[in-house]
Enzyme design. Structure first.
Site, PDB file in Angstrom:
ATOM      1  N   LYS A  79       0.849  -1.201   0.000  1.00 51.27           N
ATOM      2  CA  LYS A  79       0.000   0.000   0.000  1.00 51.27           C
ATOM      3  C   LYS A  79       0.884   1.251   0.000  1.00 51.27           C
ATOM      4  CE  LYS A  79      -3.800   2.093   2.656  1.00 51.27           C
ATOM      5  NZ  LYS A  79      -4.712   1.954   3.790  1.00 51.27           N
ATOM      6  N   SER A 154      -9.669   1.948   2.734  1.00 50.55           N
ATOM      7  CA  SER A 154      -8.809   2.698   1.854  1.00 50.55           C
ATOM      8  C   SER A 154      -7.756   1.862   1.109  1.00 50.55           C
ATOM      9  CB  SER A 154      -8.090   3.775   2.668  1.00 50.55           C
ATOM     10  OG  SER A 154      -7.233   3.187   3.624  1.00 50.55           O
ATOM     11  N   SER A 178      -9.872  -0.321   6.904  1.00 50.03           N
ATOM     12  CA  SER A 178      -9.287  -0.190   5.563  1.00 50.03           C
ATOM     13  C   SER A 178      -8.622  -1.432   4.990  1.00 50.03           C
ATOM     14  CB  SER A 178      -8.274   0.945   5.554  1.00 50.03           C
ATOM     15  OG  SER A 178      -8.970   2.145   5.362  1.00 50.03           O
TER      16      SER A 178
HETATM   17  N1  GLN Z   1     -13.002   4.262   6.073  1.00 48.41           N
HETATM   18  C1  GLN Z   1     -12.483   4.697   7.324  1.00 48.41           C
HETATM   19  C2  GLN Z   1     -12.137   6.166   7.272  1.00 48.41           C
HETATM   20  O1  GLN Z   1     -12.421   6.762   6.300  1.00 48.41           O
HETATM   21  C3  GLN Z   1     -11.318   3.869   7.726  1.00 48.41           C
HETATM   22  C4  GLN Z   1     -10.086   4.210   7.005  1.00 48.41           C
HETATM   23  C5  GLN Z   1      -8.948   3.365   7.402  1.00 48.41           C
HETATM   24  O2  GLN Z   1      -9.095   2.319   8.032  1.00 48.41           O
HETATM   25  N2  GLN Z   1      -7.776   3.841   7.065  1.00 48.41           N
HETATM   26  O3  GLN Z   1     -11.602   6.722   8.167  1.00 48.41           O
END
Ligand code: GLN
Length: 510
Positions: A79, A154, A178
């Site tokens: 990532k 994400s 994410s």
């Molecule tokens: N979707 C969640 C957010 O927008 C989690 C993001 C993540 O785990 N990095 O914060």
């Protein structure tokens, strides 16, 4: 079987038995990447020469007759929030567009130490803020199961990369879901480790008390292999600890396990197909001998609000370092005052979602509001943690859906942040409590359900629904992936992984 269909275990066996070389394996993935990237866009950076030279080193090792670690020669993706020395690392933000990582993240160092072959860096929501990968400043990643849908976020590029066979495994990071949400939307496996189980050194920070790096792969077994390599205490991260495995996997007996199913996780608005498939999974575990118990996690309804106060507050502090001076993007026509360098660089460098979160986080931490928001949220966090502590007195693991819906359409939620935030409703509590959780694919929506949805969309919007992705999906009679989540006690990754393996072996619902 194609080389690009292999799991870590199978690729390793192939390399050891001399069925193919590491270079052949690497080239197969690079070819696949060239073909698939046009439609999927999983990667932000591909490092072809670097990958080939890594693979060559493994072939030399094989020639010398040396023992091959299990990850040696295995093509993987990282990532783009995790540093790989000498390679661009953007966190999908314009503010880091030309940033070259000066060192390896500890988990990357460990992967390299085992001989894993890094193919490139995957797309994500900017600074890991989002649930669909649409917040990337550079490109939109497509869900390989349906090109009109998001891969989740994400860590969307990591999940789509695995699902489209553009890598064998990948690393993601999980602050509020994410790793698990994209794994679920793309039909792959993802592990969010216990807070502290994997070093965060070299992870671009979003919310430091919640962030964790974890493995994403095609099977639970592969996730376990990668987790074993990347976990452990690291002197560069004082929050990391050496996991003490309390239950050895071999000793895990499913008929001695109590699985809790929290009633708060079966909510109104959940897609019928998700509910149907998850209930089948619960039944399967029951048939395998596990004791299923309904439990309650009474503060669940406050989790999302609590998460969005804490995560955004921490983000506003963490992102203060991007000031147009230290590193990263700096406004090119230098304004007269230093303050304007800060302001303009940040305004031009950060995307809209990141700016929104910095503003909200700063507000929540400001004098006069700190007690009302941040401190309050910390108290709620303690209550959520207590819910889990109480539950784990009665049961050994907790089983829930990963998401109330399957992958949604690209563009469907991007202009409605609150709707987007709701995607995380089943994942954020785990981060707030610091627990490990595993997302496992367990089935797909039935074809008739999908056909019905296509008809509905055809009636209500004029958008082009018969994209190649949709057509393929209809022709194959397949639907969209659905995943379930197993949550464990702190540092009991081996329990949830073993339970996941049992499901893969005996239980996959179709
Ligand atoms: N979707 C969640 C957010 O927008 C989690 C993001 C993540 O785990 N990095 O914060």
């Amino acid at each position: 079987m194609e080389l690009t269909d292999l799991t870590i275990k199978k690729a390793h066996q192939g390399l050891v038995n001399g069925e193919f070389s590491a270079l052949e394996l690497c080239k197969a993935y690079l070819d696949r990447l060239k073909e698939k990237e046009k439609e999927i866009s999983s990667y932000l950076t591909v490092v072809e020469d670097f990958a080939l030279s890594q693979a060559k080193k493994i072939d030399d090792m094989i020639l010398e007759g040396r023992d091959l670690p299990v990850l040696a020669g295995i093509p993987c993706a990282i990532k783009d929030a995790i540093l790989v020395e000498g390679i661009r690392c953007t966190a999908a933000s314009k503010i880091l567009e030309n940033y070259i990582a000066p060192y390896d993240a500890t988990c990357v160092k460990k992967l390299k130490g085992e001989g894993a072959v890094i193919l490139g860096k995957t797309n994500m929501d900017e600074f890991a803020m989002g649930s669909s990968t649409e917040n990337s400043a550079f490109k939109i990643t497509k869900n390989p199961h349906d090109l009109t849908r998001v891969p989740g976020g994400s860590s969307g590029g990591s999940a789509s990369g695995i699902s489209a066979n553009e890598c064998v495994f990948a690393l993601g990071s999980d602050t509020g879901g994410s790793i698990r949400l994209p794994a679920c939307f793309c039909g792959t496996v993802g592990l969010k480790p216990t807070y502290g189980a994997v070093s965060r050194y070299g992870l671009i920070a979003f919310a430091s008390s919640l962030d964790q790096i974890g493995p994403m792969a095609k099977t639970v077994e592969d996730c376990k292999i990668v987790f074993d390599v990347i976990s452990g205490k690291d002197e560069m991260d004082s929050t990391s600890v050496e996991p003490k495995l309390k239950v050895q996997s071999e000793k895990l007996k499913v008929n001695e396990l109590r699985i809790g199913v929290p009633k708060e996780y079966f909510i109104e608005g959940m897609e019928k197909e998700v509910e149907r498939v998850i209930k089948k999974v619960i039944k399967k575990y029951e048939e395998l001998g596990a004791k299923i118990e309904e439990i309650s996690l009474p503060h669940t309804e406050y989790a999302l609000a609590c998460y969005y106060i804490i995560a955004l507050s921490e983000a506003s502090a963490n992102l203060a370092r991007y000031d147009g001076i230290k590193y990263g993007y700096s406004v090119s026509d230098k304004p007269a005052s230093l303050m304007d360098v800060y302001l303009q660089s940040r305004e031009e460098g950060f995307g809209p979602e990141v700016r929104r979160r910095i503003i909200l986080g700063t507000y929540a931490l400001s004098a006069g509001y700190y007690e009302a928001y941040y401190l309050r949220a910390q108290k709620v966090r303690a209550l959520l943690r207590k819910d889990f502590d109480e539950a784990f007195k009665k049961v050994d693991v907790i089983l829930t859906p990963v998401s109330p819906t399957t992958a949604f359409k690209i563009g469907e939620k991007i202009n409605d942040p609150l709707k987007m935030y709701l995607s995380d409703i089943f994942t954020v509590s785990v981060n707030l409590a610091g627990l490990p959780a595993l997302a496992i694919p367990c089935g797909k929506t039935a074809p008739h359900h999908f056909a019905k949805e296509v008809r509905k969309q055809k009636r209500f919007n004029k958008e082009k629904i018969f994209s190649s992705g949709n057509k393929n999906l209809l022709q194959s009679g397949g639907g969209l992936p659905i995943g379930f989540q197993i949550i464990g006690r702190p540092f009991e990754e081996n329990v949830i992984l073993s339970l996941g393996e049992i499901f893969e072996k005996y239980g996959r619902a179709h």
